[in-house]
Enzyme design. Structure first.
Site, PDB file in Angstrom:
ATOM      1  N   SER A 210       4.679  16.636  17.658  1.00 23.60           N
ATOM      2  CA  SER A 210       4.919  15.272  18.137  1.00 23.60           C
ATOM      3  C   SER A 210       3.637  14.434  18.112  1.00 23.60           C
ATOM      4  O   SER A 210       2.533  14.977  18.201  1.00 23.60           O
ATOM      5  CB  SER A 210       5.463  15.338  19.556  1.00 23.60           C
ATOM      6  OG  SER A 210       4.531  16.030  20.368  1.00 23.60           O
ATOM      7  N   GLU A 231       0.861  16.270  11.003  1.00 23.38           N
ATOM      8  CA  GLU A 231       2.210  15.953  10.505  1.00 23.38           C
ATOM      9  C   GLU A 231       3.044  15.648  11.736  1.00 23.38           C
ATOM     10  O   GLU A 231       3.463  16.546  12.449  1.00 23.38           O
ATOM     11  CB  GLU A 231       2.790  17.157   9.741  1.00 23.38           C
ATOM     12  CG  GLU A 231       1.985  17.591   8.518  1.00 23.38           C
ATOM     13  CD  GLU A 231       2.217  16.686   7.312  1.00 23.38           C
ATOM     14  OE1 GLU A 231       2.957  15.690   7.416  1.00 23.38           O
ATOM     15  OE2 GLU A 231       1.636  16.984   6.253  1.00 23.38           O
ATOM     16  N   CYS A 265      12.144  15.930  11.653  1.00 21.12           N
ATOM     17  CA  CYS A 265      11.163  14.834  11.763  1.00 21.12           C
ATOM     18  C   CYS A 265      11.470  13.706  10.786  1.00 21.12           C
ATOM     19  O   CYS A 265      11.172  12.556  11.062  1.00 21.12           O
ATOM     20  CB  CYS A 265       9.762  15.364  11.502  1.00 21.12           C
ATOM     21  SG  CYS A 265       9.623  16.226   9.935  1.00 21.12           S
TER      22      CYS A 265
HETATM   23  P1  NAD Z   1       5.325  19.602  20.004  1.00 25.00           P
HETATM   24  O1  NAD Z   1       4.286  18.617  19.658  1.00 25.00           O
HETATM   25  O2  NAD Z   1       5.859  19.634  21.382  1.00 25.00           O
HETATM   26  O3  NAD Z   1       4.814  21.092  19.726  1.00 25.00           O
HETATM   27  C1  NAD Z   1       4.222  21.482  18.496  1.00 25.00           C
HETATM   28  C2  NAD Z   1       3.269  22.630  18.730  1.00 25.00           C
HETATM   29  O4  NAD Z   1       2.225  22.208  19.610  1.00 25.00           O
HETATM   30  C3  NAD Z   1       3.891  23.873  19.358  1.00 25.00           C
HETATM   31  O5  NAD Z   1       3.376  25.009  18.707  1.00 25.00           O
HETATM   32  C4  NAD Z   1       3.428  23.804  20.805  1.00 25.00           C
HETATM   33  O6  NAD Z   1       3.255  25.070  21.372  1.00 25.00           O
HETATM   34  C5  NAD Z   1       2.102  23.094  20.710  1.00 25.00           C
HETATM   35  N1  NAD Z   1       1.806  22.305  21.920  1.00 25.00           N
HETATM   36  C6  NAD Z   1       2.694  21.665  22.722  1.00 25.00           C
HETATM   37  N2  NAD Z   1       2.066  21.013  23.711  1.00 25.00           N
HETATM   38  C7  NAD Z   1       0.746  21.238  23.540  1.00 25.00           C
HETATM   39  C8  NAD Z   1      -0.425  20.816  24.235  1.00 25.00           C
HETATM   40  N3  NAD Z   1      -0.359  20.029  25.309  1.00 25.00           N
HETATM   41  N4  NAD Z   1      -1.628  21.217  23.767  1.00 25.00           N
HETATM   42  C9  NAD Z   1      -1.702  22.001  22.678  1.00 25.00           C
HETATM   43  N5  NAD Z   1      -0.633  22.424  21.987  1.00 25.00           N
HETATM   44  C10 NAD Z   1       0.578  22.055  22.397  1.00 25.00           C
HETATM   45  O7  NAD Z   1       6.483  19.371  18.931  1.00 25.00           O
HETATM   46  P2  NAD Z   1       7.888  20.084  18.832  1.00 25.00           P
HETATM   47  O8  NAD Z   1       8.770  19.644  19.962  1.00 25.00           O
HETATM   48  O9  NAD Z   1       7.718  21.536  18.593  1.00 25.00           O
HETATM   49  O10 NAD Z   1       8.429  19.427  17.468  1.00 25.00           O
HETATM   50  C11 NAD Z   1       9.053  18.193  17.430  1.00 25.00           C
HETATM   51  C12 NAD Z   1       8.131  17.100  16.969  1.00 25.00           C
HETATM   52  O11 NAD Z   1       7.489  17.463  15.768  1.00 25.00           O
HETATM   53  C13 NAD Z   1       8.863  15.810  16.639  1.00 25.00           C
HETATM   54  O12 NAD Z   1       8.104  14.705  17.068  1.00 25.00           O
HETATM   55  C14 NAD Z   1       8.948  15.835  15.130  1.00 25.00           C
HETATM   56  O13 NAD Z   1       9.116  14.576  14.530  1.00 25.00           O
HETATM   57  C15 NAD Z   1       7.664  16.458  14.781  1.00 25.00           C
HETATM   58  N6  NAD Z   1       7.730  17.081  13.470  1.00 25.00           N
HETATM   59  C16 NAD Z   1       6.997  16.579  12.443  1.00 25.00           C
HETATM   60  C17 NAD Z   1       7.083  17.154  11.195  1.00 25.00           C
HETATM   61  C18 NAD Z   1       6.311  16.651  10.006  1.00 25.00           C
HETATM   62  O14 NAD Z   1       6.269  17.344   9.011  1.00 25.00           O
HETATM   63  N7  NAD Z   1       5.706  15.489  10.059  1.00 25.00           N
HETATM   64  C19 NAD Z   1       7.908  18.253  11.005  1.00 25.00           C
HETATM   65  C20 NAD Z   1       8.628  18.738  12.078  1.00 25.00           C
HETATM   66  C21 NAD Z   1       8.515  18.151  13.301  1.00 25.00           C
END
Ligand code: NAD
Length: 485
Positions: A210, A231, A265
């Site tokens: 995110s 990403e 995403c």
């Molecule tokens: P997220 O950002 O919550 O988590 C992603 C990763 O970050 C996980 O491995 C998680 O453990 C880690 N994480 C979470 N909070 C953290 C923190 N405070 N500090 C450090 N690491 C932390 O995302 P999600 O819910 O797993 O995925 C959904 C999001 O990802 C959506 O916004 C989506 O659009 C985006 N996304 C983007 C792409 C792309 O290719 N651009 C692809 C898939 C998903």
């Protein structure tokens, strides 16, 4: 059909996965730093062998991956093949085919002022890198970047998502079966583990997730001036204009919204439809959904679930709030909390300030917004953050060009949604809030490499004449240089 899959119990809240102890994280990081120079000087052949071993392991574990993903969130095994396995095997094939070309030095011209020199770009690995991946495509978004990191010759630590613990464990088994931990290691855990990893001085961090966590990652990277590829996500719109083929638009938009339960995403977050075509569009989306899920979708194995209670409640809340504020549900809108099930939902008259329109939806809910003048849609898109994807359904080339040139987005498809992801010749990624840097194919290789500039002076050049001490004659030469070279 795939009765065995339908029979398995649904997941509501996956069990908490393990958190890797900080000592272990630091030990593996040190090991990887010790081996990064050796790994970094591997030949094309050696890197291809590593990619091939990974390729074979993924194919071997394909049934186990499907099982794990079904148990994590009822992703249909065919959908796992299509959206998790295939993009990775395609990326692997592409990288293995092109690796020699990517790794080769790249000759570039040398201007006349530097006569007597030759110039080239040589790609060197960044070193020890970190990949953090999300839950929505755990296999695809972990192994995809890993392919690029390995192609570029890095040692790699991987932190998959804690929200799909069975899949993350399977990713761990695949990696440890192919690589020693001083080359590639999977570190399981959630925020605490991720935070511990982010304290280490990695040479590059490739994060998919995110925008909010992207900022955390970039802040942590700043402490060590680690480069980042982010990403991220956001709200990606589709535009269906008055000339669009509505059968195509409805089918492809519905596909992108309901595959993976809209937890994508680059899916169509919401769609702008020309006012004169809106009712027809809605009717066609409903017909499509009936074709995708011939019975009640709750009983259709092809229809996956929301990943956990938290995300289920979040999206359910958006829909309920929007309805309370006057939105109209035109399809679906039903829920079953006992299995994180939300019916494929289409909704109109959504107030601009409701959660559905201010957050990335990331669930199977499609808001449809009518418009009369495409320039108002363009203005509205440009007022918000740059989307990761922007999709145009139209048969009018001038209109398509107009929208493409007046908007900004990470990527676009014309008359489709999201499938630009599948072409490894296209750089994939966002812009600002939707991401920084690009992945896939050559772009992925470059993200994990430093493009090192090498200039070789092989005979005396004109620069010699311009060195100190400065005097009237040298000033004349400098004047000529500025004027003519
Ligand atoms: P997220 O950002 O919550 O988590 C992603 C990763 O970050 C996980 O491995 C998680 O453990 C880690 N994480 C979470 N909070 C953290 C923190 N405070 N500090 C450090 N690491 C932390 O995302 P999600 O819910 O797993 O995925 C959904 C999001 O990802 C959506 O916004 C989506 O659009 C985006 N996304 C983007 C792409 C792309 O290719 N651009 C692809 C898939 C998903």
């Amino acid at each position: 059909v795939m009765n065995t899959w339908n029979a398995a119990p649904p997941t509501v809240q996956p069990p908490a996965g393990p958190e890797t102890p900080v000592d272990d994280i630091q030990r593996i990081f040190r090991l990887q730093q010790e081996s990064k120079d050796r790994v970094g000087s591997t030949s094309v052949r050696e890197r291809k062998a590593r990619l091939k071993a990974l390729h074979q392991a993924i194919l071997k574990h394909r049934p186990a991956i499907k099982q794990a993903m079904y148990e994590d969130y009822r992703k249909h095994p065919a959908e796992v093949d299509l959206v998790e396995i295939y993009p990775v095997t395609a990326e692997l094939k592409h990288a293995r085919r092109h690796l020699a070309g990517w790794m080769a030095d790249h000759r570039v011209p040398t201007p006349l002022a530097l006569l007597g020199a030759r110039s080239r770009i040589t790609y060197e690995p960044k070193g020890t890198v970190l990949i953090i991946s999300p839950w929505n495509f755990p296999v695809n978004l972990t192994f995809g970047p890993l392919v690029s990191a390995l192609a570029a010759g890095n040692t790699v630590m991987i932190k998959p998502s804690e929200l799909t613990p069975r899949t993350s464990a399977e990713i761990g088994r695949i990696v440890s079966g192919v690589f020693p931990e001083n080359e590639v290691a999977v570190i399981e855990g959630g925020v605490a583990t991720s935070t511990a990893l982010l304290e280490l001085p990695f040479n590059h961090i490739f994060f998919t997730g995110s925008p909010a966590v992207g900022k955390v990652v970039m802040t942590a990277a700043a402490k060590h001036l680690a480069s980042v590829t982010l990403e991220l996500g956001g709200k990606s719109p589709s535009i269906v204009d008055e000339t669009a083929d509505l059968d195509i638009a409805a089918r492809r938009i519905a596909w992108s919204k309901f595959v993976n339960n809209g937890q994508i995403c680059i899916t169509t977050d919401h769609v702008f439809v020309h006012r004169t075509r809106m009712e027809e569009f809605i009717r066609k989306v409903r017909e499509q959904v009936e074709r995708f899920y011939p019975g009640d979708p709750v009983n259709e194995g092809s229809y996956c679930r929301m990943v956990n209670t938290g995300h289920f409640e979040r999206v359910k809340g958006y829909v309920e709030d929007a309805v309370a504020a006057g939105a109209r549900v035109r399809m679906g809108g039903t829920f079953d909390a006992s299995q994180n099930y939300m019916a494929p939902t289409l909704i109109t008259d959504v107030p601009d300030d409701s959660g559905l329109m201010t957050n990335e939806i990331f669930g199977p809910v499609l808001p449809v917004i009518p418009y009369s003048d495409v320039n108002t849609v363009i203005a509205r898109i440009n007022q918000g953050q740059k989307p990761l994807g922007l999709y145009i359904y139209s048969r009018d080339r001038r209109k398509i060009r107009h929208i493409l040139s007046r908007t900004r987005a990470g990527g676009s498809c014309v008359n489709h949604t999201a499938i630009h992801f599948y072409n490894p010749y296209l750089p994939f990624g966002g812009s600002n809030n939707s991401g920084i840097g690009k992945g896939h194919g050559r772009a992925g290789f470059e993200a994990f490499s430093n493009a090192r500039a090498v200039l070789t002076q092989y005979m005396p050049g004109p620069m010699e004449l311009l060195m100190m001490p400065y005097n009237g004659f040298k000033q004349k030469l400098i004047d000529l240089t500025i004027r003519y070279f």
